[in-house]
Scaffold this active site. Structure first.
Site, PDB file in Angstrom:
ATOM      1  N   ASP A  60     -49.566  41.512  11.671  1.00  0.00           N
ATOM      2  CA  ASP A  60     -48.804  42.530  10.969  1.00  0.00           C
ATOM      3  C   ASP A  60     -47.316  42.196  10.925  1.00  0.00           C
ATOM      4  O   ASP A  60     -46.488  43.090  10.814  1.00  0.00           O
ATOM      5  CB  ASP A  60     -49.027  43.878  11.622  1.00  0.00           C
ATOM      6  CG  ASP A  60     -48.633  43.876  13.090  1.00  0.00           C
ATOM      7  OD1 ASP A  60     -48.653  44.950  13.696  1.00  0.00           O
ATOM      8  OD2 ASP A  60     -48.303  42.804  13.619  1.00  0.00           O
ATOM      9  N   LYS A  61     -46.973  40.927  11.050  1.00  0.00           N
ATOM     10  CA  LYS A  61     -45.602  40.421  10.977  1.00  0.00           C
ATOM     11  C   LYS A  61     -44.718  40.922  12.121  1.00  0.00           C
ATOM     12  O   LYS A  61     -43.521  40.816  12.056  1.00  0.00           O
ATOM     13  CB  LYS A  61     -44.939  40.761   9.648  1.00  0.00           C
ATOM     14  CG  LYS A  61     -45.526  40.053   8.470  1.00  0.00           C
ATOM     15  CD  LYS A  61     -44.674  40.305   7.256  1.00  0.00           C
ATOM     16  CE  LYS A  61     -45.214  39.567   6.057  1.00  0.00           C
ATOM     17  NZ  LYS A  61     -44.364  39.734   4.909  1.00  0.00           N
ATOM     18  N   THR A  62     -45.295  41.449  13.169  1.00  0.00           N
ATOM     19  CA  THR A  62     -44.475  41.900  14.290  1.00  0.00           C
ATOM     20  C   THR A  62     -44.421  40.858  15.394  1.00  0.00           C
ATOM     21  O   THR A  62     -43.747  41.066  16.388  1.00  0.00           O
ATOM     22  CB  THR A  62     -45.020  43.212  14.884  1.00  0.00           C
ATOM     23  OG1 THR A  62     -46.347  42.966  15.367  1.00  0.00           O
ATOM     24  CG2 THR A  62     -45.014  44.326  13.872  1.00  0.00           C
ATOM     25  N   GLU A 146     -41.197  33.924   6.343  1.00  0.00           N
ATOM     26  CA  GLU A 146     -40.217  33.615   5.294  1.00  0.00           C
ATOM     27  C   GLU A 146     -39.290  32.489   5.747  1.00  0.00           C
ATOM     28  O   GLU A 146     -39.000  31.561   4.987  1.00  0.00           O
ATOM     29  CB  GLU A 146     -39.422  34.875   4.956  1.00  0.00           C
ATOM     30  CG  GLU A 146     -38.577  34.746   3.721  1.00  0.00           C
ATOM     31  CD  GLU A 146     -37.949  36.064   3.335  1.00  0.00           C
ATOM     32  OE1 GLU A 146     -38.019  36.397   2.130  1.00  0.00           O
ATOM     33  OE2 GLU A 146     -37.378  36.758   4.195  1.00  0.00           O
TER      34      GLU A 146
END
Length: 165
Positions: A60-62, A146
């Site tokens: 979850d990109k955490t 990113e």
């Protein structure tokens, strides 16, 4: 009395997960967490009841699964894969291993435009900002994925150097 008993069992299972020496993470070549590694953490009391039901894991990109350490490993351009996930011994590779393949494909008349279009898109379609630290430009990204894509494009010759406008 069933609810308190269930919660007590969940708390004890969390305790056993946290204190299991076989569930300890330490990467030998990393200074993550000061080089000490860390034990498994059960951050939710109902996690234990769901362990046997896990079929898919999504990040979850955490940084829960990745510790916010990401590298560009593989690209797919026009159905062709560039880079390898593992070496000949089955060990994970460090960084992107398909640089030479990308350079050859970029010089090919058929695949060149697609390769250059993707690398250009990786280099310019993002929200990364540049800052200067110790007379060196540093990428600051909202997410580690990113940052990995922009850094990978830079290593392949498509460097993001400034933002104007």
């Amino acid at each position: 009395s069933l609810y308190p008993t269930t919660e007590f069992c969940n708390a004890m299972q969390s305790y056993f997960i946290r204190n299991d020496k076989d569930l300890f993470y330490r990467e030998p070549d990393s200074d993550f967490n000061g080089g000490d590694g860390f034990p498994a953490r059960a951050r939710s009391s109902n996690l234990c009841t769901e362990l046997g039901q896990v079929k898919y894991i999504f990040s979850d990109k955490t940084g829960t699964l990745t510790q916010n350490v990401m590298e560009l490993k593989r690209l797919s351009i026009g159905g062709r894969k560039f880079g390898e996930m593992t070496d000949q011994n089955g060990e994970p590779t460090k960084g992107f291993t398909g640089k030479e393949q990308i350079r050859v494909a970029a010089n090919d008349k058929k695949t060149g435009p697609g390769v250059e279009a993707l690398l250009e898109a990786l280099a310019v379609t993002h929200t990364v900002m540049l800052t200067e630290k110790n007379s060196k430009l540093v990428y600051e990204a909202e997410s580690p994925d990113e940052h990995a894509l922009v850094q990978g494009a830079k290593e392949l010759g498509f460097e993001f150097a400034a933002r104007k406008g």
